[in-house]
Design an enzyme around this catalytic site. Structure first.
Site, PDB file in Angstrom:
ATOM      1  N   GLU A 132       0.808  -1.218   0.000  1.00  0.00           N
ATOM      2  CA  GLU A 132       0.000   0.000   0.000  1.00  0.00           C
ATOM      3  C   GLU A 132       0.841   1.268   0.000  1.00  0.00           C
ATOM      4  O   GLU A 132       0.336   2.359   0.272  1.00  0.00           O
ATOM      5  CB  GLU A 132      -0.974  -0.024   1.179  1.00  0.00           C
ATOM      6  CG  GLU A 132      -1.949  -1.195   1.058  1.00  0.00           C
ATOM      7  CD  GLU A 132      -3.013  -1.222   2.134  1.00  0.00           C
ATOM      8  OE1 GLU A 132      -3.003  -0.330   3.013  1.00  0.00           O
ATOM      9  OE2 GLU A 132      -3.865  -2.126   2.100  1.00  0.00           O
ATOM     10  N   LYS A 142     -15.641  -1.605   2.293  1.00  0.00           N
ATOM     11  CA  LYS A 142     -14.913  -2.060   1.112  1.00  0.00           C
ATOM     12  C   LYS A 142     -15.939  -2.607   0.122  1.00  0.00           C
ATOM     13  O   LYS A 142     -16.610  -3.600   0.405  1.00  0.00           O
ATOM     14  CB  LYS A 142     -13.902  -3.145   1.479  1.00  0.00           C
ATOM     15  CG  LYS A 142     -12.751  -2.648   2.353  1.00  0.00           C
ATOM     16  CD  LYS A 142     -11.859  -3.799   2.795  1.00  0.00           C
ATOM     17  CE  LYS A 142     -10.633  -3.312   3.541  1.00  0.00           C
ATOM     18  NZ  LYS A 142      -9.838  -4.444   4.102  1.00  0.00           N
TER      19      LYS A 142
END
Length: 426
Positions: free
Chosen positions: A207, A337
């Protein structure tokens, strides 16, 4: 035939930020307008997430191919949706759910369903001449989220010895999103120098955060405080800390094993209490294992009035699991999500439930991302107030930040930065 009728749907197998296949879909309307969407994929996934359909053919991408999901889109899904009105998002998504017919979208694949769901919404927004955030959120969509910037990666997101998965900074004291982004970027640059000066590696994880080997999780927090101060900001006032513990990843036989120590849930909760008392931590995500409901209630009782407690693997963007949490006093925020639940309508319903029950919603990326920026628009559309989309490097992360910059500029004087109106972390 009306202009907004779905004329055709195309799909293809593309690559995500880890070089693994994922799904891209294009929904074309009768008027010629096309909506395009790409879906992400996670590394540390909750057991109760919607099913991501993979081919399982070891000769292609190690079994990770998504040609079966692509085929489902171009055959069964196309046949079911052709001629339907793209402006009827709820009808489109309900049709997809009924066509799949399973509890976890394992027939068509959540990756196939979500790609089409999002592409439909984008085509509809384009037809109406509206940005996606305005189409989804209406006239009140003007709140820019505070970013939760994952600047030190550990756990399943990095090949290092840090157990906690994400160490994040949150520029809560900034006057605007643009300034908050600058503050975060400056802390990130300072962090790089702090690590280099200590002789630590400055390679990055999935990330975009640094992934050094450190003696303990607390060592990472100490380094973050140093970086914040080096950049000229005040820890806790200007820039606060947040953790994604991802406790599922180190839960073994009823115990939590990290920093070379085995802890009971009660001991782990006391450990968190000490951390919150010592460091300016305002949010902890997945502090306990996803089925440890009783101890989650204890954690919430202990810390829920002081900090944000976010359920990710715990809730998996699922309204049924969220309702169980609400009923049992578990957590006070939910991570959102899109691919955990697998359709836009269900995602919006879950956010609505959270908001009505006083839970904060944090809009989130996945570790395997694409250049798709839907979550930036979703954060503004829902006035969620917080977004997780990684660090300040790797273009699939920065794309979301840049989209938010454009939205803020587009909104002009109407734009509001979430912490200024009490919509950041509690």
């Amino acid at each position: 035939m009306m202009d907004t009728a779905i004329a055709t749907i195309r799909a293809r197998e593309i690559l995500d930020s880890r070089g693994r296949p994922t799904v891209e879909a294009e929904v074309e309307l009768e008027c010629g307008i096309v909506g395009l969407a790409q879906v992400p994929s996670g590394a540390s996934t909750g057991s109760f997430e919607a099913h991501e359909l993979r081919d399982g053919d070891p000769k292609r991408y190690g079994g990770k191919g998504v040609l079966s999901a692509v085929e489902n889109i171009e055959t069964r899904i196309l046949s079911a949706l052709v001629d339907l009105n793209a402006l009827d998002q709820t009808v489109i998504d309900q049709c997809l759910l009924e066509l799949d017919g399973s509890e976890n979208k394992s027939n068509l694949g959540a990756n196939a369903i979500l790609a089409v769901s999002l592409a439909t919404a984008k085509a509809a927004a384009e037809y109406l001449g509206q940005p996606l955030y305005r189409y989804l959120g209406g006239p009140l969509a003007n709140v820019l989220p505070v970013p939760m910037m994952n600047v030190i990666n550990g756990g399943a997101h990095a090949a290092n010895n840090i157990d906690f998965q994400e160490f994040m900074i949150m520029p809560i004291g900034a006057p605007s999103f643009r300034e908050g982004l600058r503050w975060g970027a400056e802390v990130f640059a300072a962090l790089s120098k702090v690590l280099a000066d200590k002789g630590l590696l400055t390679g990055v994880g999935d990330e975009g955060g640094f992934a050094p080997n450190l003696d303990s999780n607390q060592a990472a927090l100490d380094i973050l405080l140093q970086a914040i101060e080096t950049a000229g900001y005040r820890p806790g006032t200007d820039v606060a800390l947040a953790l994604d513990v991802a406790a599922n990843e180190f839960y073994e036989d009823g115990k939590y094993v990290f920093d070379n120590t085995s802890r009971t849930a009660s001991e782990l909760i006391r450990y968190y209490d000490q951390l919150v008392s010592t460091y300016p931590i305002i949010s902890i995500e997945d502090g306990l294992q996803e089925e440890d409901w009783d101890n989650w209630a204890l954690l919430t009782e202990t810390l829920g009035s002081r900090i944000q407690l976010v359920g990710d693997d715990l809730f998996v963007t699922n309204p049924k699991r969220l309702q169980r949490g609400i009923d049992n006093g578990v957590a006070n925020a939910i991570l959102i999500k899109l691919n955990q639940i697998g359709s836009l309508t269900e995602t919006l319903q879950t956010i609505d439930l959270a908001t009505r029950k006083g839970y904060r919603a944090v809009i989130s990326h996945r570790s395997g991302e694409t250049e798709d920026t839907t979550i930036a628009d979703l954060a503004v559309a829902t006035r969620a107030g917080q977004i997780k989309t990684g660090s300040l490097c790797r273009s699939e992360r920065v794309a979301k930040y840049n989209r938010l910059l454009r939205i803020e500029a587009e909104l002009g004087d109407q734009a509001v930065y979430a912490p200024k109106v009490g919509l950041g972390p509690r």
